[in-house]
Structure formats: structure tokens, C-alpha cells
Design a protein around this motif. Structure first.
Motif, PDB file in Angstrom:
ATOM      1  N   THR A 130       0.847  -1.191   0.000  1.00  0.00           N
ATOM      2  CA  THR A 130       0.000   0.000   0.000  1.00  0.00           C
ATOM      3  C   THR A 130       0.879   1.236   0.000  1.00  0.00           C
ATOM      4  OG1 THR A 130      -0.099   0.217   2.407  1.00  0.00           O
ATOM      5  CG2 THR A 130      -1.739  -1.231   1.364  1.00  0.00           C
ATOM      6  N   THR A 131       0.295   2.375  -0.325  1.00  0.00           N
ATOM      7  CA  THR A 131       1.074   3.615  -0.328  1.00  0.00           C
ATOM      8  C   THR A 131       1.550   3.978   1.071  1.00  0.00           C
ATOM      9  OG1 THR A 131      -0.961   4.893  -0.207  1.00  0.00           O
ATOM     10  CG2 THR A 131      -0.001   4.563  -2.399  1.00  0.00           C
ATOM     11  N   ALA A 132       0.907   3.469   2.088  1.00  0.00           N
ATOM     12  CA  ALA A 132       1.327   3.747   3.467  1.00  0.00           C
ATOM     13  C   ALA A 132       2.566   2.954   3.861  1.00  0.00           C
ATOM     14  CB  ALA A 132       0.187   3.439   4.434  1.00  0.00           C
ATOM     15  N   GLN A 133       2.892   1.904   3.130  1.00  0.00           N
ATOM     16  CA  GLN A 133       4.037   1.063   3.497  1.00  0.00           C
ATOM     17  C   GLN A 133       4.991   0.831   2.338  1.00  0.00           C
ATOM     18  OE1 GLN A 133       1.868  -2.463   4.717  1.00  0.00           O
ATOM     19  NE2 GLN A 133       2.320  -3.437   2.774  1.00  0.00           N
ATOM     20  N   LEU A 134       5.193   1.838   1.509  1.00  0.00           N
ATOM     21  CA  LEU A 134       6.111   1.700   0.383  1.00  0.00           C
ATOM     22  C   LEU A 134       7.537   1.492   0.881  1.00  0.00           C
ATOM     23  CD1 LEU A 134       4.846   4.437  -2.093  1.00  0.00           C
ATOM     24  CD2 LEU A 134       4.612   1.963  -2.294  1.00  0.00           C
ATOM     25  N   PRO A 135       8.309   0.662   0.182  1.00  0.00           N
ATOM     26  CA  PRO A 135       9.712   0.463   0.574  1.00  0.00           C
ATOM     27  C   PRO A 135      10.535   1.695   0.229  1.00  0.00           C
ATOM     28  CG  PRO A 135       9.251  -0.679  -1.466  1.00  0.00           C
ATOM     29  CD  PRO A 135       7.940  -0.112  -0.985  1.00  0.00           C
ATOM     30  N   ARG A 136      11.748   1.721   0.724  1.00  0.00           N
ATOM     31  CA  ARG A 136      12.658   2.820   0.393  1.00  0.00           C
ATOM     32  C   ARG A 136      12.974   2.832  -1.094  1.00  0.00           C
ATOM     33  NH1 ARG A 136      18.985   3.428   2.118  1.00  0.00           N
ATOM     34  NH2 ARG A 136      19.421   5.088   0.640  1.00  0.00           N
ATOM     35  N   THR A 137      12.982   1.666  -1.726  1.00  0.00           N
ATOM     36  CA  THR A 137      13.335   1.555  -3.140  1.00  0.00           C
ATOM     37  C   THR A 137      12.342   2.351  -3.981  1.00  0.00           C
ATOM     38  OG1 THR A 137      14.214  -0.654  -2.715  1.00  0.00           O
ATOM     39  CG2 THR A 137      13.793  -0.063  -5.016  1.00  0.00           C
ATOM     40  N   ARG A 138      12.870   3.273  -4.761  1.00  0.00           N
ATOM     41  CA  ARG A 138      12.030   4.132  -5.585  1.00  0.00           C
ATOM     42  C   ARG A 138      11.789   3.539  -6.971  1.00  0.00           C
ATOM     43  NH1 ARG A 138      14.744   6.934  -1.911  1.00  0.00           N
ATOM     44  NH2 ARG A 138      13.991   8.935  -1.190  1.00  0.00           N
ATOM     45  N   LEU A 139      12.805   2.824  -7.491  1.00  0.00           N
ATOM     46  CA  LEU A 139      12.693   2.254  -8.835  1.00  0.00           C
ATOM     47  C   LEU A 139      13.442   0.928  -8.858  1.00  0.00           C
ATOM     48  CD1 LEU A 139      11.824   2.639 -11.825  1.00  0.00           C
ATOM     49  CD2 LEU A 139      14.018   3.784 -12.203  1.00  0.00           C
ATOM     50  N   SER A 140      12.758  -0.103  -9.314  1.00  0.00           N
ATOM     51  CA  SER A 140      13.373  -1.423  -9.447  1.00  0.00           C
ATOM     52  C   SER A 140      13.474  -1.775 -10.921  1.00  0.00           C
ATOM     53  CB  SER A 140      12.533  -2.496  -8.739  1.00  0.00           C
ATOM     54  OG  SER A 140      12.476  -2.253  -7.362  1.00  0.00           O
ATOM     55  N   GLY A 141      14.621  -2.310 -11.300  1.00  0.00           N
ATOM     56  CA  GLY A 141      14.832  -2.769 -12.667  1.00  0.00           C
ATOM     57  C   GLY A 141      15.200  -4.237 -12.671  1.00  0.00           C
ATOM     58  N   TYR A 142      14.603  -4.981 -13.582  1.00  0.00           N
ATOM     59  CA  TYR A 142      14.861  -6.419 -13.726  1.00  0.00           C
ATOM     60  C   TYR A 142      15.221  -6.666 -15.180  1.00  0.00           C
ATOM     61  CZ  TYR A 142      12.299  -6.289  -9.382  1.00  0.00           C
ATOM     62  OH  TYR A 142      11.895  -5.980  -8.102  1.00  0.00           O
ATOM     63  N   LEU A 143      16.405  -7.231 -15.399  1.00  0.00           N
ATOM     64  CA  LEU A 143      16.887  -7.476 -16.752  1.00  0.00           C
ATOM     65  C   LEU A 143      16.981  -8.975 -16.983  1.00  0.00           C
ATOM     66  CD1 LEU A 143      18.080  -6.037 -19.292  1.00  0.00           C
ATOM     67  CD2 LEU A 143      20.339  -6.454 -18.287  1.00  0.00           C
ATOM     68  N   CYS A 144      16.405  -9.439 -18.086  1.00  0.00           N
ATOM     69  CA  CYS A 144      16.530 -10.860 -18.432  1.00  0.00           C
ATOM     70  C   CYS A 144      16.778 -10.985 -19.930  1.00  0.00           C
ATOM     71  CB  CYS A 144      15.302 -11.656 -17.997  1.00  0.00           C
ATOM     72  SG  CYS A 144      13.776 -11.229 -18.835  1.00  0.00           S
ATOM     73  N   ARG A 145      17.267 -12.145 -20.298  1.00  0.00           N
ATOM     74  CA  ARG A 145      17.591 -12.409 -21.700  1.00  0.00           C
ATOM     75  C   ARG A 145      16.892 -13.677 -22.152  1.00  0.00           C
ATOM     76  NH1 ARG A 145      23.589 -13.505 -24.294  1.00  0.00           N
ATOM     77  NH2 ARG A 145      22.840 -13.717 -26.424  1.00  0.00           N
ATOM     78  N   THR A 146      16.315 -13.616 -23.333  1.00  0.00           N
ATOM     79  CA  THR A 146      15.780 -14.800 -24.009  1.00  0.00           C
ATOM     80  C   THR A 146      16.289 -14.748 -25.440  1.00  0.00           C
ATOM     81  OG1 THR A 146      13.727 -13.577 -24.458  1.00  0.00           O
ATOM     82  CG2 THR A 146      13.688 -15.100 -22.617  1.00  0.00           C
ATOM     83  N   GLY A 147      17.053 -15.761 -25.826  1.00  0.00           N
ATOM     84  CA  GLY A 147      17.660 -15.754 -27.161  1.00  0.00           C
ATOM     85  C   GLY A 147      18.600 -14.576 -27.297  1.00  0.00           C
ATOM     86  N   ASP A 149      17.451 -11.426 -27.323  1.00  0.00           N
ATOM     87  CA  ASP A 149      16.730 -10.259 -26.824  1.00  0.00           C
ATOM     88  C   ASP A 149      16.904 -10.083 -25.319  1.00  0.00           C
ATOM     89  OD1 ASP A 149      15.630  -9.677 -29.356  1.00  0.00           O
ATOM     90  OD2 ASP A 149      13.996 -11.097 -29.010  1.00  0.00           O
ATOM     91  N   TYR A 150      17.028  -8.833 -24.915  1.00  0.00           N
ATOM     92  CA  TYR A 150      17.040  -8.466 -23.504  1.00  0.00           C
ATOM     93  C   TYR A 150      15.739  -7.744 -23.193  1.00  0.00           C
ATOM     94  CZ  TYR A 150      22.005  -9.532 -23.239  1.00  0.00           C
ATOM     95  OH  TYR A 150      23.206 -10.172 -23.254  1.00  0.00           O
ATOM     96  N   THR A 151      15.168  -8.039 -22.043  1.00  0.00           N
ATOM     97  CA  THR A 151      13.955  -7.360 -21.616  1.00  0.00           C
ATOM     98  C   THR A 151      14.233  -6.669 -20.288  1.00  0.00           C
ATOM     99  OG1 THR A 151      12.553  -9.003 -22.709  1.00  0.00           O
ATOM    100  CG2 THR A 151      11.513  -7.627 -21.025  1.00  0.00           C
ATOM    101  N   LEU A 152      13.934  -5.384 -20.245  1.00  0.00           N
ATOM    102  CA  LEU A 152      14.066  -4.592 -19.031  1.00  0.00           C
ATOM    103  C   LEU A 152      12.666  -4.336 -18.494  1.00  0.00           C
ATOM    104  CD1 LEU A 152      15.651  -2.817 -17.017  1.00  0.00           C
ATOM    105  CD2 LEU A 152      15.467  -0.944 -18.696  1.00  0.00           C
ATOM    106  N   SER A 153      12.395  -4.858 -17.305  1.00  0.00           N
ATOM    107  CA  SER A 153      11.121  -4.610 -16.629  1.00  0.00           C
ATOM    108  C   SER A 153      11.380  -3.619 -15.513  1.00  0.00           C
ATOM    109  CB  SER A 153      10.557  -5.905 -16.036  1.00  0.00           C
ATOM    110  OG  SER A 153      10.345  -6.860 -17.041  1.00  0.00           O
TER     111      SER A 153
END
Length: 185
Positions: A130-147, A149-153
């Protein structure tokens, strides 16, 4: 490059501080002394950093972990009940950004039944957040590869991230600025 892009993306979102801290997951499956398969480390990124300086900082940081509660050894989490360990470690790995390089995904994820996937995205989920309990992390990035291609989430968890549409637009702009061709889906 991944960490540099996510750091610059947070600054592009309006994060005003001249430096930010990045938490980086460390795969510990090859370390028999650790029960958990994952630990965290951190680096400080400045606006003057280049991808090369960020890479050097990350390489040095992988030698030091921060998964334990402040002021306590990591092993304490292995000898207390799970409920206590969870409470002690809550927020231990949170920093301004999280950059999780998931690596190449297994071939088994390249199809759903008889249908070939044209892209696979992976990221963490935040149940009951919830917005009342947001973590300190402001932006999370997850990078993965298939074949080939790289996907950034990306997951924006702070008021500086205006909307998913704004985050997508800023991500494309930031990637293009670094000479990385990209498209959203």
C-alpha cells in the motif's frame, strides 16, 4: 550499463539527489555457508559515473554483503525463528534503486504450450503493498535475456514516477540516450 541506465532513469524521473544508492542481488547458490540463495550488496552511483566506473564499483561490491540487519552478523538470521528473522531483515536490502540481472532465462520459458513466446518479462511482485508502506526503493529494474533479446522490466514505487506511461516514455528516452535501441510492449 544496466545499473547506469536505471540510475539515470530515476534521475530523469525527477529524483534530485546528486548520488543514489543501488542494491544489487548476489547469487549465493555456490556458497555452501549460506542457506538463502540470494544476498544483497550496494554501490553508490553519482551523476558523473560512467558505465565503466559503475561496473568497477559493482565488481568491488560483490565482495561485501548487506543482507543482515544493521549492526548484526548475517548468520543471526539462520538461528532465530523465521518470523523474527523476517522482522530483523525487513528493509535490509532496500536502497534508492534495485538492479536485478536475472540473466538468461531457461529455454522452457520460450513457449507456452505449442505457442512460441515473442518476449518474456520477469520481475518481482509486491503483494499487499500500500502507499502507506512503500519500501525505500524508488525504482526497481529487472533485466533478463531470451535468445538474442534483452527485456528490461521496471517497477516505479515512488512519487517521482508519475505513471506507467511516463515511466515507459522516460525509459525509452534514457535507453536511446545511451545508444541502446529499444521498444516497449
Amino acid at each position: 550499463m544496466f545499473i547506469t541506465v536505471v540510475a539515470n532513469l530515476l534521475w530523469d524521473c525527477g529524483f534530485a539527489a546528486p548520488t543514489l544508492s543501488a542494491s544489487l542481488p548476489v547469487d549465493t547458490r555456490a556458497e555452501p555457508r549460506v542457506d538463502n540463495d540470494l544476498a544483497m550488496t550496494e554501490i553508490t552511483v553519482t551523476r558523473a559515473d560512467t558505465p565503466a566506473t559503475v561496473r568497477d564499483k559493482a565488481r568491488r561490491a560483490y565482495e561485501h554483503r548487506m543482507s543482515s540487519p544493521g549492526g548484526l552478523p548475517e548468520e543471526i538470521l539462520q538461528v532465530v525463528p523465521d518470523r523474527v528473522a523476517y522482522a530483523l531483515a525487513k528493509g535490509a536490502g532496500e536502497r534508492d534503486i534495485l538492479c536485478s540481472n536475472l540473466g538468461t532465462l531457461p529455454e522452457t520459458l520460450s513457449a507456452l504450450g505449442p505457442h512460441r513466446c515473442t518476449g518474456v518479462a520477469a520481475r518481482a511482485i509486491h503483494p499487499r503493498l500500500t502507499t502507506a508502506q512503500l519500501p525505500r526503493t524508488r525504482l526497481s529494474g529487472y533485466l533478463c535475456r531470451t535468445g538474442d533479446d534483452y527485456t528490461l522490466s521496471l517497477v516505479g514505487l515512488h512519487r517521482t514516477v508519475e505513471s506507467p506511461t511516463a515511466l515507459t516514455s522516460l525509459a525509452l528516452t534514457t535507453l536511446f540516450r545511451f545508444g541502446i535501441p529499444a521498444h516497449s510492449w
